[in-house]
Design an enzyme around this catalytic site. Structure first.
Site, PDB file in Angstrom:
ATOM      1  N   CYS A   1      46.201  29.120  75.575  1.00  0.00           N
ATOM      2  CA  CYS A   1      45.156  29.717  74.729  1.00  0.00           C
ATOM      3  C   CYS A   1      43.986  28.747  74.560  1.00  0.00           C
ATOM      4  O   CYS A   1      43.252  28.478  75.508  1.00  0.00           O
ATOM      5  CB  CYS A   1      45.769  30.148  73.404  1.00  0.00           C
ATOM      6  SG  CYS A   1      44.686  31.200  72.463  1.00  0.00           S
TER       7      CYS A   1
ATOM      8  N   GLU B   1      55.174  31.119  74.174  1.00  0.00           N
ATOM      9  CA  GLU B   1      56.201  30.598  73.261  1.00  0.00           C
ATOM     10  C   GLU B   1      56.664  31.622  72.232  1.00  0.00           C
ATOM     11  O   GLU B   1      57.711  31.432  71.612  1.00  0.00           O
ATOM     12  CB  GLU B   1      55.686  29.324  72.569  1.00  0.00           C
ATOM     13  CG  GLU B   1      54.554  29.496  71.560  1.00  0.00           C
ATOM     14  CD  GLU B   1      53.156  29.546  72.196  1.00  0.00           C
ATOM     15  OE1 GLU B   1      53.052  29.898  73.382  1.00  0.00           O
ATOM     16  OE2 GLU B   1      52.171  29.264  71.487  1.00  0.00           O
TER      17      GLU B   1
ATOM     18  N   HIS C   1      50.221  33.599  74.713  1.00  0.00           N
ATOM     19  CA  HIS C   1      51.198  32.659  74.133  1.00  0.00           C
ATOM     20  C   HIS C   1      52.602  32.903  74.691  1.00  0.00           C
ATOM     21  O   HIS C   1      53.281  33.830  74.246  1.00  0.00           O
ATOM     22  CB  HIS C   1      51.212  32.806  72.609  1.00  0.00           C
ATOM     23  CG  HIS C   1      49.987  32.253  71.969  1.00  0.00           C
ATOM     24  ND1 HIS C   1      49.885  30.954  71.559  1.00  0.00           N
ATOM     25  CD2 HIS C   1      48.786  32.826  71.711  1.00  0.00           C
ATOM     26  CE1 HIS C   1      48.691  30.737  71.060  1.00  0.00           C
ATOM     27  NE2 HIS C   1      47.992  31.860  71.143  1.00  0.00           N
TER      28      HIS C   1
END
Ligand code: XMP
Length: 520
Positions: free
Chosen positions: A86, A178, A176
């Site tokens: 990002c 994660e 993202h």
């Protein structure tokens, strides 16, 4: 610490994203050590030797806020793979000659990613049709790629969603990986660390234990160390770890404030003194706490009195031990990471937390904080490795001021007695119905209001018992747990039938925010 200096690692440079810790945890879940450093702290003298790969996190800034986005761009010369996530993706593009601009359309939530070409980073990541659902959260976007980069995937609104410079091993992704909302996001991180950084697994509770024990031995040599033991997970693991390293050089101090859970002092002594044969000074300070808290109703005053008394007692007993040089604390990794303040925002004080860890500056002792690189779940696994019981390791959190902040209004001996019993019934019922491990924290509190009830044919006028049970990740936010009517009925009946002094039971159905987990 040897641990941070020499262990091969993936370094995460934090730009203030709320997900930075999550990235570190994901990597450690793969069995690889990862460490977070704030972008402000990455000086030119940073030891780059053990770093096998770098991840630049997301963040709330704009890449052109040059004063705020200060960081050491020597990393691009370290010849290690770099992945920007990002904002990190935008930083890489900008630093290496690309361009970033405010996007025409902000992109928040799920987006459909489309593969344009193969990449080591996306091996086994895309579905058969060459697309994937990914989670986006950005207002700026890369509009021109840096030299040597090419596009791997795009979404409808963001044409540089995954980019790479495969010869330099630099990668950028706008979404993202994660967060759990990104389909197969873990595969991206896995590909990066294993197929691109070629780091080997080096992180398990077993080798953590060995590394930490060696570390503690080396640090303490022949000196004595004291540790405030509370019976909670962190201080228990610290005590057991240090005991494994230096045995009788460790002296634990356990203060019975009178505000502990039912039989807690007995259990702690049984485990640490009798079973593990750890040197333990048991201080019975019940009377003292009760006297000092007499007629005090204000929550902050209660917290201050309890915190200060605790420190005074601890200091008094610690001073009696000769030749102590070290104080052991159960500081965990999230306590150390400064990312929360990267944006410089001040959080307002809600409560003054008292932790048996935060002790005592005046004594001029050196600190040993062996858990300072671990997350809570890692501490729990380490606890099991150290042969602590599941009961201790998976115990719900308990606040430093104990039952003192679970009875709004004045603290009295009678109230403490009633509350210990009610809490015990509630917690035992949770265990009996296999609910304890599904709940992050649960407790009973005693409200300072009396209401009318009827028992048999007689009128009663007694206190209200409040039950609280929440689910949470880290205690920062929480939701109340949904019990069945049968379970609530059973607990309510058990409490009222067994405890004199309670004639009504209520359940707290507020989340955090707007409420806090504790009442005071
Ligand atoms: P709150 O009430 O702030 O609680 O939502 C969040 C978590 O912190 C625990 N807590 C404390 N822990 N010392 C501690 O060690 C304290 O003074 C303290 N106050 C609250 C609380 O039990 C919950 O897990």
């Amino acid at each position: 610490m040897i641990l941070s200096n020499n262990l091969k690692k993936i370094l995460i440079i934090d730009f203030g994203s709320q997900f930075t810790q999550l990235i570190a945890r994901r990597i450690r879940e793969f069995g690889v050590y990862s460490e977070i450093v704030s972008h402000k702290k990455l000086g030119t003298n940073y030891n780059s030797k053990p770093i096998k790969g770098i991840i630049l996190s997301g963040g709330p800034l704009n890449v052109y806020q040059s004063k705020k986005v200060k960081f050491n761009n020597d990393i691009f010369k370290w010849k290690v793979p770099i992945l920007g996530i990002c904002f990190g993706h935008q930083v890489i593009s900008k630093e290496l000659g690309g361009k970033v601009k405010k996007a025409k359309q902000r992109e928040f939530g799920l987006a459909r990613l489309k593969r344009l070409r193969k990449s080591k980073l996306t091996n086994n990541f895309f579905n058969k049709n060459g697309s994937n659902a990914v989670w986006m959260s950005h207002a700026d976007e890369v509009i021109k790629l840096a030299k040597g980069f090419r596009v791997v995937a795009k979404t409808e609104t963001s044409k540089f969603s995954i980019v790479e410079n495969s010869s330099k091993k630099f990668y950028g992704i706008q979404f993202h990986p994660e967060v759990t909302h990104t389909e197969k996001g873990k595969i991206i991180l896995k590909n990066f660390i294993f197929s691109i950084c070629h780091i080997k697994k080096n992180w398990s509770s077993k080798n953590q234990k060995q590394i930490l024990v060696e570390d503690v031995k080396r640090k303490l040599e022949r000196s004595k160390v004291i540790c405030a033991l509370s019976g909670g997970v962190d201080s228990s693991v610290v005590a057991k770890l240090i005991h494994s390293a230096v045995g009788k050089q460790l002296i634990c101090i356990f203060v019975n404030t009178g505000l502990l859970r039912k039989n807690e002092e007995i259990q702690v002594r049984k485990t640490f003194e009798n079973k593990f044969k750890i040197n333990l000074i048991y201080v019975d300070a019940k009377r003292l706490f009760l006297t000092k808290l007499k007629n005090v109703s204000d929550p902050e005053k209660k917290r201050k009195i309890i915190g200060n008394l605790f420190i005074n007692i601890f200091e008094k007993y610690a001073k009696k031990i000769k030749n102590v040089k070290f104080l052991a604390q159960g500081t965990l990794y999230p306590d150390l990471i400064e990312s929360k303040s990267v944006t410089g925002s001040q959080t307002s004080k809600i409560k003054s937390h008292h932790n048996v860890g935060g002790l005592p500056k005046k004594m001029k002792l050196k600190l040993v904080e062996p858990l300072r690189f671990l997350f809570k779940d890692e501490v729990r696994k380490l606890g099991l490795e150290l042969k602590l019981s599941k009961e201790i390791v998976y115990r719900h959190p308990f606040p430093g001021p104990g039952l003192g902040i679970r009875m709004p209004g004045e603290i009295t001996e009678r109230k403490i007695k009633i509350l210990k019993e009610a809490d015990n019934i509630f917690i035992n019922s949770l265990k009996e119905f296999n609910l304890y491990d599904k709940i992050w924290q649960a407790y009973a509190a005693l409200l300072p209001v009396k209401t009318v009830g009827v028992m048999g044919d007689n009128r009663t006028y007694e206190h209200i018992c409040l039950l609280r049970a929440i689910t949470s990740e880290d205690g920062m936010t929480a939701d109340f747990f949904n019990f069945s009517k049968e379970f609530m009925q059973l607990v309510s009946n058990k409490i009222i039938n067994n405890i004199n002094g309670i004639n009504r039971v209520v359940y707290d159905i507020t989340s955090k925010p707007p409420s806090t987990i504790e009442l005071e």
